[in-house]
Scaffold this motif. Structure first.
Motif, PDB file in Angstrom:
ATOM      1  N   ILE A 165       0.804  -1.229   0.000  1.00 46.09           N
ATOM      2  CA  ILE A 165       0.000   0.000   0.000  1.00 46.09           C
ATOM      3  C   ILE A 165       0.838   1.281   0.000  1.00 46.09           C
ATOM      4  CG2 ILE A 165      -1.870  -1.191   1.192  1.00 46.09           C
ATOM      5  CD1 ILE A 165      -1.073   0.370   3.742  1.00 46.09           C
ATOM      6  N   LEU A 166       2.109   1.200   0.469  1.00 46.65           N
ATOM      7  CA  LEU A 166       2.933   2.408   0.519  1.00 46.65           C
ATOM      8  C   LEU A 166       3.577   2.690  -0.825  1.00 46.65           C
ATOM      9  CD1 LEU A 166       4.741   2.056   3.987  1.00 46.65           C
ATOM     10  CD2 LEU A 166       2.820   3.551   3.405  1.00 46.65           C
ATOM     11  N   PRO A 167       3.729   3.963  -1.186  1.00 45.81           N
ATOM     12  CA  PRO A 167       4.392   4.320  -2.446  1.00 45.81           C
ATOM     13  C   PRO A 167       5.845   3.843  -2.451  1.00 45.81           C
ATOM     14  CG  PRO A 167       3.237   6.208  -1.510  1.00 45.81           C
ATOM     15  CD  PRO A 167       3.237   5.150  -0.460  1.00 45.81           C
ATOM     16  N   ASP A 168       6.346   3.494  -3.627  1.00 40.15           N
ATOM     17  CA  ASP A 168       7.720   3.000  -3.752  1.00 40.15           C
ATOM     18  C   ASP A 168       8.732   3.996  -3.214  1.00 40.15           C
ATOM     19  OD1 ASP A 168       6.770   0.722  -4.897  1.00 40.15           O
ATOM     20  OD2 ASP A 168       7.152   1.355  -6.967  1.00 40.15           O
ATOM     21  N   LEU A 169       8.393   5.282  -3.314  1.00 44.73           N
ATOM     22  CA  LEU A 169       9.336   6.333  -2.925  1.00 44.73           C
ATOM     23  C   LEU A 169       9.674   6.291  -1.434  1.00 44.73           C
ATOM     24  CD1 LEU A 169      10.857   8.845  -4.003  1.00 44.73           C
ATOM     25  CD2 LEU A 169       8.872  10.223  -3.327  1.00 44.73           C
ATOM     26  N   ILE A 170       8.717   5.866  -0.608  1.00 46.18           N
ATOM     27  CA  ILE A 170       8.943   5.930   0.842  1.00 46.18           C
ATOM     28  C   ILE A 170       8.947   4.573   1.546  1.00 46.18           C
ATOM     29  CG2 ILE A 170       7.952   8.247   0.970  1.00 46.18           C
ATOM     30  CD1 ILE A 170       5.404   6.937   2.159  1.00 46.18           C
ATOM     31  N   LYS A 171       8.493   3.519   0.855  1.00 45.55           N
ATOM     32  CA  LYS A 171       8.308   2.257   1.582  1.00 45.55           C
ATOM     33  C   LYS A 171       9.608   1.602   2.027  1.00 45.55           C
ATOM     34  CE  LYS A 171       7.876  -0.829  -2.456  1.00 45.55           C
ATOM     35  NZ  LYS A 171       6.917  -1.705  -3.183  1.00 45.55           N
ATOM     36  N   SER A 172      10.740   1.926   1.387  1.00 46.91           N
ATOM     37  CA  SER A 172      11.997   1.283   1.762  1.00 46.91           C
ATOM     38  C   SER A 172      12.403   1.615   3.186  1.00 46.91           C
ATOM     39  CB  SER A 172      13.120   1.673   0.794  1.00 46.91           C
ATOM     40  OG  SER A 172      13.359   3.062   0.848  1.00 46.91           O
ATOM     41  N   PHE A 173      11.986   2.788   3.712  1.00 47.55           N
ATOM     42  CA  PHE A 173      12.330   3.129   5.100  1.00 47.55           C
ATOM     43  C   PHE A 173      11.103   3.252   5.999  1.00 47.55           C
ATOM     44  CE2 PHE A 173      12.633   6.805   2.285  1.00 47.55           C
ATOM     45  CZ  PHE A 173      11.694   7.687   2.807  1.00 47.55           C
ATOM     46  N   PHE A 174       9.918   3.623   5.421  1.00 43.41           N
ATOM     47  CA  PHE A 174       8.721   3.716   6.251  1.00 43.41           C
ATOM     48  C   PHE A 174       8.212   2.336   6.672  1.00 43.41           C
ATOM     49  CE2 PHE A 174       8.208   8.207   5.431  1.00 43.41           C
ATOM     50  CZ  PHE A 174       7.513   8.638   6.543  1.00 43.41           C
ATOM     51  N   THR A 175       8.309   1.348   5.761  1.00 46.81           N
ATOM     52  CA  THR A 175       7.838   0.010   6.113  1.00 46.81           C
ATOM     53  C   THR A 175       8.581  -0.572   7.311  1.00 46.81           C
ATOM     54  OG1 THR A 175       7.051  -0.512   3.884  1.00 46.81           O
ATOM     55  CG2 THR A 175       7.614  -2.378   5.296  1.00 46.81           C
ATOM     56  N   PRO A 176       9.933  -0.619   7.285  1.00 43.78           N
ATOM     57  CA  PRO A 176      10.617  -1.162   8.476  1.00 43.78           C
ATOM     58  C   PRO A 176      10.389  -0.325   9.724  1.00 43.78           C
ATOM     59  CG  PRO A 176      12.205  -0.253   6.907  1.00 43.78           C
ATOM     60  CD  PRO A 176      10.884  -0.311   6.205  1.00 43.78           C
ATOM     61  N   MET A 177      10.237   0.996   9.567  1.00 42.18           N
ATOM     62  CA  MET A 177      10.004   1.838  10.738  1.00 42.18           C
ATOM     63  C   MET A 177       8.682   1.471  11.409  1.00 42.18           C
ATOM     64  SD  MET A 177       9.417   5.962  11.048  1.00 42.18           S
ATOM     65  CE  MET A 177       7.681   5.822  10.617  1.00 42.18           C
ATOM     66  N   ILE A 178       7.618   1.374  10.592  1.00 42.36           N
ATOM     67  CA  ILE A 178       6.299   1.067  11.142  1.00 42.36           C
ATOM     68  C   ILE A 178       6.260  -0.354  11.711  1.00 42.36           C
ATOM     69  CG2 ILE A 178       3.853   0.799  10.577  1.00 42.36           C
ATOM     70  CD1 ILE A 178       4.275   2.944   8.382  1.00 42.36           C
ATOM     71  N   VAL A 179       6.873  -1.289  10.962  1.00 41.20           N
ATOM     72  CA  VAL A 179       6.881  -2.689  11.410  1.00 41.20           C
ATOM     73  C   VAL A 179       7.625  -2.826  12.733  1.00 41.20           C
ATOM     74  CG1 VAL A 179       7.746  -5.007  10.907  1.00 41.20           C
ATOM     75  CG2 VAL A 179       6.619  -3.689   9.111  1.00 41.20           C
ATOM     76  N   LEU A 180       8.817  -2.242  12.817  1.00 40.99           N
ATOM     77  CA  LEU A 180       9.613  -2.335  14.041  1.00 40.99           C
ATOM     78  C   LEU A 180       8.883  -1.718  15.224  1.00 40.99           C
ATOM     79  CD1 LEU A 180      13.280  -1.562  12.892  1.00 40.99           C
ATOM     80  CD2 LEU A 180      12.504  -3.594  14.117  1.00 40.99           C
ATOM     81  N   LEU A 181       8.333  -0.540  15.004  1.00 41.10           N
ATOM     82  CA  LEU A 181       7.690   0.177  16.097  1.00 41.10           C
ATOM     83  C   LEU A 181       6.467  -0.573  16.611  1.00 41.10           C
ATOM     84  CD1 LEU A 181       7.977   2.827  17.691  1.00 41.10           C
ATOM     85  CD2 LEU A 181       6.422   3.896  16.046  1.00 41.10           C
ATOM     86  N   SER A 182       5.575  -0.928  15.704  1.00 37.53           N
ATOM     87  CA  SER A 182       4.317  -1.546  16.129  1.00 37.53           C
ATOM     88  C   SER A 182       4.516  -2.971  16.634  1.00 37.53           C
ATOM     89  CB  SER A 182       3.299  -1.532  14.979  1.00 37.53           C
ATOM     90  OG  SER A 182       3.857  -2.132  13.818  1.00 37.53           O
ATOM     91  N   SER A 183       5.291  -3.779  15.892  1.00 34.91           N
ATOM     92  CA  SER A 183       5.446  -5.184  16.291  1.00 34.91           C
ATOM     93  C   SER A 183       6.236  -5.316  17.579  1.00 34.91           C
ATOM     94  CB  SER A 183       6.115  -5.985  15.174  1.00 34.91           C
ATOM     95  OG  SER A 183       7.430  -5.536  14.934  1.00 34.91           O
ATOM     96  N   THR A 184       7.252  -4.473  17.780  1.00 32.47           N
ATOM     97  CA  THR A 184       8.053  -4.579  19.000  1.00 32.47           C
ATOM     98  C   THR A 184       7.253  -4.159  20.226  1.00 32.47           C
ATOM     99  OG1 THR A 184      10.069  -4.126  17.729  1.00 32.47           O
ATOM    100  CG2 THR A 184      10.219  -3.914  20.103  1.00 32.47           C
ATOM    101  N   ILE A 185       6.446  -3.103  20.100  1.00 36.91           N
ATOM    102  CA  ILE A 185       5.605  -2.688  21.237  1.00 36.91           C
ATOM    103  C   ILE A 185       4.598  -3.796  21.573  1.00 36.91           C
ATOM    104  CG2 ILE A 185       3.802  -1.068  21.970  1.00 36.91           C
ATOM    105  CD1 ILE A 185       5.306   1.126  20.447  1.00 36.91           C
ATOM    106  N   LEU A 186       3.948  -4.328  20.535  1.00 40.58           N
ATOM    107  CA  LEU A 186       3.014  -5.437  20.776  1.00 40.58           C
ATOM    108  C   LEU A 186       3.734  -6.661  21.333  1.00 40.58           C
ATOM    109  CD1 LEU A 186       0.704  -5.254  17.618  1.00 40.58           C
ATOM    110  CD2 LEU A 186      -0.020  -5.019  19.995  1.00 40.58           C
ATOM    111  N   GLY A 187       4.933  -6.907  20.786  1.00 37.01           N
ATOM    112  CA  GLY A 187       5.711  -8.044  21.251  1.00 37.01           C
ATOM    113  C   GLY A 187       6.109  -7.894  22.703  1.00 37.01           C
ATOM    114  N   PHE A 188       6.530  -6.709  23.079  1.00 36.42           N
ATOM    115  CA  PHE A 188       6.996  -6.463  24.442  1.00 36.42           C
ATOM    116  C   PHE A 188       5.842  -6.512  25.445  1.00 36.42           C
ATOM    117  CE2 PHE A 188       8.218  -3.914  28.094  1.00 36.42           C
ATOM    118  CZ  PHE A 188       9.515  -4.345  28.329  1.00 36.42           C
ATOM    119  N   MET A 189       4.693  -5.925  25.071  1.00 36.05           N
ATOM    120  CA  MET A 189       3.614  -5.751  26.041  1.00 36.05           C
ATOM    121  C   MET A 189       2.588  -6.888  26.028  1.00 36.05           C
ATOM    122  SD  MET A 189       2.828  -1.664  25.812  1.00 36.05           S
ATOM    123  CE  MET A 189       1.757  -1.776  27.257  1.00 36.05           C
ATOM    124  N   VAL A 190       2.373  -7.530  24.878  1.00 31.63           N
ATOM    125  CA  VAL A 190       1.295  -8.527  24.776  1.00 31.63           C
ATOM    126  C   VAL A 190       1.836  -9.924  24.444  1.00 31.63           C
ATOM    127  CG1 VAL A 190      -0.858  -9.144  23.621  1.00 31.63           C
ATOM    128  CG2 VAL A 190      -0.298  -6.729  24.007  1.00 31.63           C
TER     129      VAL A 190
END
Length: 591
Positions: free
Chosen positions: A226-251
């Motif tokens: 869903i993300l544009p090619d221009l930004i997904k190379s760095f936005f995808t890992p940023m969002i994945v790391l942030l959301s999955s790690t918080i969920l991983g740590f807390m839940v």
């Protein structure tokens, strides 16, 4: 040509070719193929390849047991097949059990060697400290301990990488999830996040990072769509790391730690109920689990316990099984009069003492089932003693004699050393005595008769117009000037090889006599013209069955001799080979 190029070529050819291979991995001694159709694999041919111990069908995998040099063969196979190392891609449907075994193998097997290496370093450190070379408060002890302990402390990083490859997440994202979960300032401290008070520890854990990576993988895939090619190379890992790690740590993490504790408590409960019974069962059944390739389940559970800092009571019960297996092999080597078997026993014994028992199992004891049962009895007795003694896996280590330091605790090393030595002696003594008493060489046929495979006049091999055959370089035998263009099976056996040009066929008898039927001299140059094969490589054939037909007149018109060579290619296995040429029998080979 590399050392294993020919072996790999024949393996690939006989598992059904490159197109039949979905994926390839390896463990300590086995190549593990995923095949589209296992029925295409020719077990009999692969088992007889020089460098292959045996073939196994287990857990949805086609396993070829190679031995200690499996890594070299695997590297050569990857190069030939243009596979990336540790390729686990697969598309075929698997049963739930097969999926579970595959998941464990994919995530943990790539790390087994380095886990063992670090465990050996910790064991060596304990031995040197116990011997008084240095104290456990010295700088060198602390430094060596750090080297050995690093993989266990940072295990979430390693497992994050392996899990990411399995779940098709960017491996570096998987590593960073593991690194974040074991970041020092958030582990074992009181944290209040979104009003929720937490105090958790993920260093040296396994399940939290696996489950978090399993969540992150589909998240990354969706974001990349869903993300544009221009930004997904760095936005995808940023969002994945942030959301999955918080969920991983807390839940996810707290739930995973709870599950890990349940698994560990269940195993400990079985062990605590009867350490003796647990030891007898694990020690006695361990080699059977190895044969079916399911022993990794207990290994993985042990890794989970050790990584969490909990000594594992189960895996220690299997440590001495290798010595039981090796003792049986040594007894067979000393008792047998079969020179070939004796020559196989020596390397298998040495390999077994270092924990690699597949050569002993598949090459010696399993074909002689009584010997295999005796090795299981020795394993059961030693496992029972290990259970009674309370031996536990304190850290990962090597195999065989290098596995004993795995049981050394921080204190009380001398007691454990005595107990481990006793268990080793028990395993070795029980197995050796029983094997030596009950082993008998199998009654074997003293004479192998090779029927005339081709009708015609017999002449000595030395008279053919080919120096290699005439001088017996390929083995002893005889030549036939054919009067009929048909070649028949000289005995009951299996087609070992069929040349693409059909001018030569290798066949092995049910008793192990290997015969090459080579039709004509230099007829390979005809590239199959005037030859027709009536069997395929790997076929079982009966004495007198038509193998190949050929046109004698056409071959002669092309200017080639039709002298047909009958060569016993494993001539060295026989004391005497003589030409009979009587009553339909061409050759007799005496053991």
């Amino acid at each position: 040509m590399s050392k294993y190029e020919s072996l790999v070529k024949h393996i690939v050819q006989n598992v059904g070719g490159k197109d039949n291979i979905i994926s390839l991995t390896h463990c300590v001694t086995r190549l593990r193929f995923r095949l589209k159709d296992e029925n295409k694999a020719k077990d009999n041919i692969i088992k007889n390849l020089d460098g292959v111990i045996t073939v196994m069908h287990s857990a949805g995998q086609y396993q070829i047991v190679i031995g200690n040099h499996v890594r070299d063969v695997y590297d050569e196979a990857c190069a030939k097949l243009n596979l990336s190392k540790d390729n686990h891609h697969q598309k075929e449907k698997m049963t739930l059990k097969e999926k579970f075994i595959d998941l464990l193998t994919s995530i943990f097997m790539p790390s087994i060697s380095i886990l063992c290496a670090c465990g050996m370093i910790k064991g060596l450190n304990s031995i040197l400290q116990f011997a008084g070379v240095y104290t456990d408060t010295s700088g060198i002890y602390t430094l060596i301990n750090a080297v050995g302990d690093c993989i266990f402390y940072f295990f979430p990083v390693v497992i994050g990488y392996n899990s990411a490859k399995k779940f098709k997440l960017s491996p570096y994202v998987g590593m960073m999830i593991g690194a974040a979960l074991c970041y020092p300032t958030i582990n074992g401290v009181d944290l209040v996040v979104f009003g929720i008070s937490m105090n958790v520890t993920y260093t040296s854990t396994v399940l939290p990072v696996i489950l978090t990576v399993a969540l992150a993988a589909p998240m990354e895939k969706w974001l990349n769509k869903i993300l544009p090619d221009l930004i997904k190379s760095f936005f995808t890992p940023m969002i994945v790391l942030l959301s999955s790690t918080i969920l991983g740590f807390m839940v996810i993490g707290p739930i995973a730690n709870y599950l890990s504790n349940i698994i560990s408590s269940t195993l400990s409960g079985v062990y605590n109920m009867s350490p003796l019974l647990a030891g007898v069962l694990v020690g006695g059944l361990w080699q059977i689990m190895v044969v079916f390739g399911v022993h990794m389940t207990l290994v993985v559970l042990a890794i989970m316990n050790i990584a969490a800092g909990t000594p594992d009571p189960i895996l220690s019960l299997s440590v001495f099984v290798a010595f039981a297996q090796s003792a049986v092999v040594l007894a067979v080597a000393l008792k047998t009069k079969d020179k070939k078997l004796k020559s196989v026993c020596i390397p298998a014994f040495i390999s077994g003492m270092f924990g690699v028992t597949e050569p002993a199992i598949y090459g010696i004891t399993l074909p002689r089932i009584k010997m295999f049962v005796i090795s299981c009895i020795g394993g059961a007795v030693s496992g029972g003693f290990a259970g009674l003694a309370g031996l536990k896996y304190q850290q990962m280590a090597g195999m065989g004699i290098f596995e004993i330091p795995a049981m050394f605790p921080k204190t009380g090393v001398q007691t454990v050393m005595i107990q481990a030595a006793t268990a080793t002696v028990i395993a070795f003594a029980v197995s050796f005595v029983l094997a030596y008493v009950f082993y008998k060489d199998e009654a074997k046929i003293e004479l192998e008769k090779i029927n005339m495979p081709v009708k015609g006049d017999v002449k000595p091999l030395s008279e053919v117009q080919d120096d290699a055959f005439a001088q017996g370089a390929l083995g002893e035998g005889a030549a036939i000037v054919p009067s009929e263009g048909k070649a028949y099976a000289p005995f009951d056996g299996t087609v070992l090889s069929l040349f693409p040009t059909k001018h030569a066929i290798g066949i092995v008898s049910d008793n192990g006599c290997e015969v090459l039927i080579h039709i004509g001299i230099d007829t390979v140059k005809l590239e199959g013209k005037y030859f027709e094969a009536h069997v395929e490589q790997g076929d079982k054939v009966s004495k007198g069955q038509l193998l190949v037909s050929f046109d004698i007149d056409k071959i002669k018109e092309e200017g080639y001799s039709t002298d047909t060579l009958i060569i016993i290619t494993n001539s060295s296995d026989y004391e005497e080979i003589k030409t009979v040429n009587s009553s339909g029998i061409l050759l007799e080979a005496t053991y």
